[in-house]
Scaffold this active site. Sequence first.
Site, short mmCIF file in Angstrom:
data_model
loop_
_atom_site.label_atom_id
_atom_site.label_comp_id
_atom_site.label_asym_id
_atom_site.label_seq_id
_atom_site.Cartn_x
_atom_site.Cartn_y
_atom_site.Cartn_z
N ASN A 1 -9.80 -0.25 -0.11
CA ASN A 1 -8.79 0.22 -0.23
C ASN A 1 -8.09 -0.65 -1.55
OD1 ASN A 1 -5.95 -1.22 0.03
ND2 ASN A 1 -6.54 -1.47 2.48
N CYS B 1 1.00 -1.21 -0.08
CA CYS B 1 0.18 -0.35 -0.01
C CYS B 1 0.79 0.97 -0.04
CB CYS B 1 -0.86 0.25 1.27
SG CYS B 1 -2.04 -1.10 1.70
N HIS C 1 -3.26 7.21 2.68
CA HIS C 1 -3.87 5.67 2.17
C HIS C 1 -4.93 5.39 2.59
CE1 HIS C 1 -3.84 1.63 1.07
NE2 HIS C 1 -3.60 1.42 2.67
N1 ACO Z 1 -18.48 -9.45 9.41
C1 ACO Z 1 -19.01 -9.66 10.36
N2 ACO Z 1 -17.88 -10.22 11.84
C2 ACO Z 1 -17.10 -10.29 11.95
C3 ACO Z 1 -16.20 -10.28 9.96
C4 ACO Z 1 -17.41 -8.86 9.57
N3 ACO Z 1 -17.08 -8.79 8.33
N4 ACO Z 1 -14.89 -9.89 10.34
C5 ACO Z 1 -14.39 -11.21 11.24
N5 ACO Z 1 -15.94 -10.12 12.24
C6 ACO Z 1 -16.18 -10.42 13.72
C7 ACO Z 1 -14.55 -11.70 13.59
O1 ACO Z 1 -15.16 -13.26 13.66
C8 ACO Z 1 -15.16 -11.40 16.01
O2 ACO Z 1 -16.05 -11.96 16.54
P1 ACO Z 1 -15.30 -12.82 18.02
O3 ACO Z 1 -15.43 -12.04 18.30
O4 ACO Z 1 -16.78 -13.66 17.66
O5 ACO Z 1 -14.38 -13.88 17.11
C9 ACO Z 1 -15.38 -10.19 15.91
O6 ACO Z 1 -15.77 -9.93 14.15
C10 ACO Z 1 -14.20 -8.95 16.16
O7 ACO Z 1 -13.18 -9.80 14.66
P2 ACO Z 1 -12.03 -8.54 14.68
O8 ACO Z 1 -11.19 -9.09 14.21
O9 ACO Z 1 -10.87 -8.37 16.58
O10 ACO Z 1 -12.40 -7.04 14.82
P3 ACO Z 1 -11.74 -5.46 14.81
O11 ACO Z 1 -12.58 -4.61 15.62
O12 ACO Z 1 -10.12 -6.03 15.05
O13 ACO Z 1 -12.23 -4.60 13.44
C11 ACO Z 1 -10.78 -4.80 11.39
C12 ACO Z 1 -11.51 -5.61 12.09
C13 ACO Z 1 -12.13 -3.62 10.50
C14 ACO Z 1 -9.98 -5.66 9.70
C15 ACO Z 1 -9.79 -3.96 12.46
O14 ACO Z 1 -8.78 -4.39 13.09
C16 ACO Z 1 -8.94 -3.13 11.67
O15 ACO Z 1 -9.72 -1.81 10.52
N6 ACO Z 1 -7.51 -3.23 10.82
C17 ACO Z 1 -6.92 -2.64 9.95
C18 ACO Z 1 -6.62 -3.14 9.41
C19 ACO Z 1 -6.70 -2.50 8.35
O16 ACO Z 1 -7.49 -1.53 8.06
N7 ACO Z 1 -6.30 -2.87 7.02
C20 ACO Z 1 -6.18 -1.98 5.62
C21 ACO Z 1 -5.21 -3.61 4.79
S1 ACO Z 1 -3.51 -3.24 4.97
C22 ACO Z 1 -3.12 -1.97 3.87
O17 ACO Z 1 -3.59 -1.35 3.82
C23 ACO Z 1 -2.22 -1.83 5.03
#
Ligand code: ACO
Length: 320
Positions: free
Chosen positions: A277, A111, A247
């Site tokens: 993204n 990215c 980004h």
């Molecule tokens: N829909 C519904 N539920 C979901 C989904 C979905 N799409 N995905 C995960 N869940 C559930 C999980 O299974 C988990 O359930 P559980 O508690 O029963 O086990 C729950 O939601 C929480 O999951 P987490 O992974 O802890 O969710 P989090 O609040 O951390 O959010 C996210 C995840 C949105 C990916 C967050 O970590 C984030 O924004 N990270 C940044 C990563 C990013 O934006 N990367 C971009 C790509 S990398 C780059 O560009 C460099």
Amino acid sequence: MAIRILGTGSYLPEKVVTNDELAQVMDTSDEWISSRTGIRSRHISIADTSTTMAVKAAKKALEDGGVKPEELDHIFVATLSGDHATPSTSCEVQKEIGAVNAVCMDLNAACSGFVYALNTAMAYAKAGMGRKMLLIGVETLSKIMDWSDRSTCVLFGDGAGSVVVEADPSRKIYIDAGSDGMKGDVLTCEERHLNNLLVKDDSPMQQVQMDGQEVFKFAVRIIPKSVNKILDAAGVSKDEIKYYILHQANRRIIEAAARRLKEPIEKFPMNVDHCANTSSATIPILLDEVHRNGMLKAGDKIILSGFGGGLTWGSVYLEW
Ligand code: ACO
């Protein structure tokens, strides 16, 4: 010697897939995705490839900048999802637009790729090796997603953005870039197995895998640090910055970066809601949107900043 941007262009595939549409084929919801990321929809390729999208964005940038393809001496394409290992996407773009005098190369910094491409163009300009250069960030991430992994596949989209730049000694540009390969495991894709005469490994190709929370923590720490570093290097105060083009991975990451920088969120244009993204393409796509909406005028001071797999990061200060 620095560079200035002569023109911008972008292209998004026609097909839009909303969160509600995703919820029809996997266990997710618009509420879950949009509240955690700000993403409402993304563009997904049906007929487009990385090359066709790159070409469409590049043609718009060349037209906007009034530059003919044969004037280009370099084409740099940032991508992790080119159509072939070889020929490179940049060579394929060269063929399609007729940039017969260009030296072409792809680079992969996930990215952060577009910022790295700007860094490369600036170095070529400084070395007297590049005068007019075409830079593209393009991704067809839909083809490398694990569509059974709802925590990752909902975050990404396809698209391309491009700028054409010219070496210009009168402009100021500052770049900060960094990498931390020690933490590369938090975001990986497509391990290439050893498969030769002596070793057979038929295990399936691993698609994008991400530790979302670790990436989140990395991003909100590194963006303000890198931005502050180039503000210092440029000797420019935050008040002078018109926009921060970050980004577009996640609205919450951008909001956290704005808070840490103590800057109003209005200075952070966003399109993550409708593009999601697109990795190396997010920054040039957003820059093109901002430019075409008439939000930039000559002399405006802006900062571009990205972070991504590798891990990698980079920020650019430039004057429009
Ligand atoms: N829909 C519904 N539920 C979901 C989904 C979905 N799409 N995905 C995960 N869940 C559930 C999980 O299974 C988990 O359930 P559980 O508690 O029963 O086990 C729950 O939601 C929480 O999951 P987490 O992974 O802890 O969710 P989090 O609040 O951390 O959010 C996210 C995840 C949105 C990916 C967050 O970590 C984030 O924004 N990270 C940044 C990563 C990013 O934006 N990367 C971009 C790509 S990398 C780059 O560009 C460099």
